[in-house]
Design a protein around this motif. Structure first.
Motif, PDB file in Angstrom:
ATOM      1  N   ASP A 192       3.703  -3.845   2.882  1.00  0.00           N
ATOM      2  CA  ASP A 192       3.911  -2.702   2.155  1.00  0.00           C
ATOM      3  C   ASP A 192       5.282  -1.829   2.757  1.00  0.00           C
ATOM      4  O   ASP A 192       6.019  -1.261   2.022  1.00  0.00           O
ATOM      5  CB  ASP A 192       2.869  -1.687   2.460  1.00  0.00           C
ATOM      6  CG  ASP A 192       1.460  -2.232   1.461  1.00  0.00           C
ATOM      7  OD1 ASP A 192       1.864  -2.474   0.509  1.00  0.00           O
ATOM      8  OD2 ASP A 192       0.675  -2.403   1.944  1.00  0.00           O
TER       9      ASP A 192
ATOM     10  N   ARG B 191       1.480  -3.021  -6.218  1.00  0.00           N
ATOM     11  CA  ARG B 191       2.687  -2.400  -6.017  1.00  0.00           C
ATOM     12  C   ARG B 191       3.860  -2.927  -6.112  1.00  0.00           C
ATOM     13  O   ARG B 191       4.991  -2.648  -6.485  1.00  0.00           O
ATOM     14  CB  ARG B 191       2.504  -1.770  -4.513  1.00  0.00           C
ATOM     15  CG  ARG B 191       1.428  -0.704  -4.238  1.00  0.00           C
ATOM     16  CD  ARG B 191       1.411  -0.244  -2.671  1.00  0.00           C
ATOM     17  NE  ARG B 191       0.096   0.180  -2.463  1.00  0.00           N
ATOM     18  CZ  ARG B 191      -0.362  -0.209  -1.361  1.00  0.00           C
ATOM     19  NH1 ARG B 191       0.024  -1.122  -0.607  1.00  0.00           N
ATOM     20  NH2 ARG B 191      -1.741   0.271  -1.044  1.00  0.00           N
TER      21      ARG B 191
ATOM     22  N   GLU C 283      -5.753   3.473 -13.300  1.00  0.00           N
ATOM     23  CA  GLU C 283      -5.531   2.413 -12.771  1.00  0.00           C
ATOM     24  C   GLU C 283      -6.611   1.432 -13.220  1.00  0.00           C
ATOM     25  O   GLU C 283      -6.802   0.263 -12.898  1.00  0.00           O
ATOM     26  CB  GLU C 283      -5.326   2.485 -11.478  1.00  0.00           C
ATOM     27  CG  GLU C 283      -4.568   1.297 -10.798  1.00  0.00           C
ATOM     28  CD  GLU C 283      -4.807   1.307  -9.174  1.00  0.00           C
ATOM     29  OE1 GLU C 283      -4.850   2.378  -8.687  1.00  0.00           O
ATOM     30  OE2 GLU C 283      -4.894   0.346  -8.729  1.00  0.00           O
ATOM     31  N   ARG C 284      -7.715   2.036 -13.588  1.00  0.00           N
ATOM     32  CA  ARG C 284      -9.187   1.193 -13.761  1.00  0.00           C
ATOM     33  C   ARG C 284      -8.971   0.364 -15.006  1.00  0.00           C
ATOM     34  O   ARG C 284      -9.548  -0.597 -15.196  1.00  0.00           O
ATOM     35  CB  ARG C 284     -10.141   2.199 -14.302  1.00  0.00           C
ATOM     36  CG  ARG C 284     -10.797   3.105 -13.186  1.00  0.00           C
ATOM     37  CD  ARG C 284     -11.837   3.843 -13.521  1.00  0.00           C
ATOM     38  NE  ARG C 284     -11.197   5.298 -13.826  1.00  0.00           N
ATOM     39  CZ  ARG C 284     -11.158   5.662 -15.202  1.00  0.00           C
ATOM     40  NH1 ARG C 284     -11.328   5.151 -15.939  1.00  0.00           N
ATOM     41  NH2 ARG C 284     -10.377   6.845 -15.166  1.00  0.00           N
TER      42      ARG C 284
ATOM     43  N   LYS D 215       1.142   4.920  -5.987  1.00  0.00           N
ATOM     44  CA  LYS D 215      -0.059   5.286  -6.644  1.00  0.00           C
ATOM     45  C   LYS D 215      -1.056   4.085  -6.850  1.00  0.00           C
ATOM     46  O   LYS D 215      -2.185   4.357  -6.458  1.00  0.00           O
ATOM     47  CB  LYS D 215       0.256   5.800  -8.412  1.00  0.00           C
ATOM     48  CG  LYS D 215      -0.843   6.108  -9.133  1.00  0.00           C
ATOM     49  CD  LYS D 215      -0.436   6.220 -10.536  1.00  0.00           C
ATOM     50  CE  LYS D 215      -1.666   6.454 -11.214  1.00  0.00           C
ATOM     51  NZ  LYS D 215      -1.385   6.150 -12.823  1.00  0.00           N
ATOM     52  N   LEU D 216      -0.381   2.717  -7.096  1.00  0.00           N
ATOM     53  CA  LEU D 216      -1.310   1.870  -7.162  1.00  0.00           C
ATOM     54  C   LEU D 216      -2.033   1.289  -5.680  1.00  0.00           C
ATOM     55  O   LEU D 216      -1.505   1.765  -4.583  1.00  0.00           O
ATOM     56  CB  LEU D 216      -0.547   0.464  -7.675  1.00  0.00           C
ATOM     57  CG  LEU D 216       0.009   0.870  -9.248  1.00  0.00           C
ATOM     58  CD1 LEU D 216       1.055  -0.410  -9.385  1.00  0.00           C
ATOM     59  CD2 LEU D 216      -1.054   1.006 -10.161  1.00  0.00           C
ATOM     60  N   SER D 217      -3.152   0.579  -5.853  1.00  0.00           N
ATOM     61  CA  SER D 217      -4.089   0.460  -4.661  1.00  0.00           C
ATOM     62  C   SER D 217      -3.837  -0.678  -3.775  1.00  0.00           C
ATOM     63  O   SER D 217      -4.407  -0.861  -2.700  1.00  0.00           O
ATOM     64  CB  SER D 217      -5.352   0.719  -5.137  1.00  0.00           C
ATOM     65  OG  SER D 217      -5.848  -0.533  -5.939  1.00  0.00           O
ATOM     66  N   ASP D 218      -3.218  -1.975  -4.432  1.00  0.00           N
ATOM     67  CA  ASP D 218      -3.173  -2.950  -4.011  1.00  0.00           C
ATOM     68  C   ASP D 218      -1.716  -3.459  -3.699  1.00  0.00           C
ATOM     69  O   ASP D 218      -1.201  -3.017  -4.469  1.00  0.00           O
ATOM     70  CB  ASP D 218      -4.268  -4.137  -4.731  1.00  0.00           C
ATOM     71  CG  ASP D 218      -3.800  -5.448  -4.428  1.00  0.00           C
ATOM     72  OD1 ASP D 218      -3.983  -5.560  -2.955  1.00  0.00           O
ATOM     73  OD2 ASP D 218      -3.802  -6.337  -5.076  1.00  0.00           O
TER      74      ASP D 218
ATOM     75  N   ARG E 261       5.463   6.029   1.448  1.00  0.00           N
ATOM     76  CA  ARG E 261       4.604   4.678   1.542  1.00  0.00           C
ATOM     77  C   ARG E 261       5.154   3.792   2.796  1.00  0.00           C
ATOM     78  O   ARG E 261       4.399   2.957   3.615  1.00  0.00           O
ATOM     79  CB  ARG E 261       4.946   3.880   0.111  1.00  0.00           C
ATOM     80  CG  ARG E 261       4.510   2.306   0.165  1.00  0.00           C
ATOM     81  CD  ARG E 261       3.097   2.202   0.672  1.00  0.00           C
ATOM     82  NE  ARG E 261       2.025   2.786  -0.688  1.00  0.00           N
ATOM     83  CZ  ARG E 261       1.107   2.952  -0.464  1.00  0.00           C
ATOM     84  NH1 ARG E 261       0.273   2.792   0.518  1.00  0.00           N
ATOM     85  NH2 ARG E 261       0.054   3.547  -1.625  1.00  0.00           N
TER      86      ARG E 261
END
Lengths: 125, 89, 165
Positions: free
Chosen positions: B32, A36, C90-91, A29-32, B23
């Motif tokens: 990642d 993560r 997440e914001r 879900k997280l963006s960076d 992922r």
């Protein structure tokens, strides 16, 4: 099996499986990358550690002999998780995923510590 | 009752493995993917242990221990490769 | 006498740990397994003595039980905290970097501190500066950097400084 122990073990099992799921969810879900990194290092490690503890007591209560061997895997995971997280963070910093935060020591270099061989890291990774 | 809990946990871990697999395939950067592989191996340990509980067998412990050690070594080696572009110094 | 003892048993905690792990790994405890674990506990420290270039010196183990309880409690708290942050929107997250100044030079103490920081709420230790004076920490949610530094210093670094001088 003792019903009280069964309820406690079931609850612990479901809760730790939930935390493991949350760890992987954070991975998606997280963006960076550095955000993560937080999910798997904490939630997944502890979730799996608790599942292993439940497994030890389950096998003891079900009538198999009592083996604390699964705790070895727990110990291994708890000891190695911070090391792999640290290495991953280092690798990501070296790829310059994000601008490297300036070390406060870099601004005022201390001449004593720049060239002394005693300060060199012994087992540099 | 605990059989139901084991089944629920197996489903949850299965979903967690699918998420980390996503992922692993998708990951924009190589780190990642390494992180996803590490998570995947830890989840595999949990699934093996749950399988051992479900079948009432203790034989899965050895496999879990081997996966735990191999997963850690794999992560370290891949990270060192990313850091140095070289494994043996 | 003392040097001979040192040459046979370079590190008693390491030997003890290898012995316990060897017995735990055995399927069932027999005399042969105990002898094997004993031999391993004698041989492996001899090999690892040549690898290790900076020995760990332990001053006192008195703060250890309290530190272990604090860390275990914080690991549970870390899980709930991280789960809430991951599941929430997440914001609202404000990730950030902090350089934590270190007061001690012992590399084993710094390693323990970095591991504890990684396992506790919302922080991952990323890098140690070359002069071992600062530790780079990434926080998932960082409203107040100074509060985080103070918490790390009082909660974990002070007891670790007593264990590893």
């Amino acid at each position: 099996m003792n019903p009280v122990a069964e309820v406690i073990l079931s609850l612990l099992l479901v809760v730790s499986a939930f935390f493991t799921l949350v760890g992987s969810l954070g991975l998606v879900k997280l963006s960076d990358f550095f955000r993560r990194l937080h999910g798997p290092t904490k939630a997944t490690t502890m979730g799996v550690g608790c599942i292993l503890v439940v497994s030890v007591f389950y096998h003891a209560l079900i009538g198999n002999s009592f083996h604390p061997r699964e705790l070895l895997v727990s110990v291994l995971l708890i000891v190695t998780a911070p090391i792999s997280a640290n290495l991953l963070a280092k690798a990501a910093l070296s790829l310059k995923l994000k601008k490297r935060p300036q070390c406060p020591a870099d601004e005022t270099p201390d001449p004593e510590h720049l060239d002394s061989p005693a300060d060199r890291r012994p087992d540099e990774l | 009752m605990i059989e139901i809990a084991i089944l629920i946990s197996m489903y949850a871990i299965g979903v967690a493995m699918l998420l980390s697999l996503y992922r692993l395939v998708r990951g924009p950067e190589v780190v990642d993917r390494i992180l996803a592989l590490d998570t995947f191996s830890i989840n595999a340990i949990a699934l093996l242990i749950l399988d051992g509980m479900y079948l009432g067998s203790e034989i899965y412990f050895e496999a879990a221990l081997v996966i735990a050690m191999l997963g850690f070594v794999t992560t370290v080696v891949l990270c060192k490769y990313v850091l140095r572009r070289d494994i043996v110094e | 006498m003392r040097t001979r003892f040192r040459s046979i048993l370079p590190s008693i905690p390491l030997s003890l740990m290898i012995f316990v792990f060897g017995i735990l790994l055995a399927d069932r405890i027999t005399a042969g397994q105990i002898v094997l674990a004993g031999i391993l506990a004698l041989v492996i420290p001899q090999v690892s003595r040549r690898l290790e270039r900076e020995f760990a010196r332990i001053k006192s183990l008195k703060p250890l039980p309290r530190l272990a309880c604090v860390v275990l409690y914080d690991i549970v708290r870390a899980n709930i905290h991280t789960a809430r942050l991951v599941l929430g929107p997440e914001r609202q997250l404000k990730p950030g970097w902090v350089w934590v100044p270190l007061d001690f030079k012992n590399i084993h103490g710094i390693t323990a501190l970095a591991s504890v920081i990684t396992l506790t709420p919302g922080t991952v230790s990323a890098e140690l500066s070359d002069d071992r004076k600062y530790l780079l920490v990434h926080a998932l949610d960082l409203p107040d950097p100074q509060a985080l530094i103070d918490e790390i210093k009082t909660r974990y670094e002070a007891p670790l400084k007593e264990i590893f001088p």
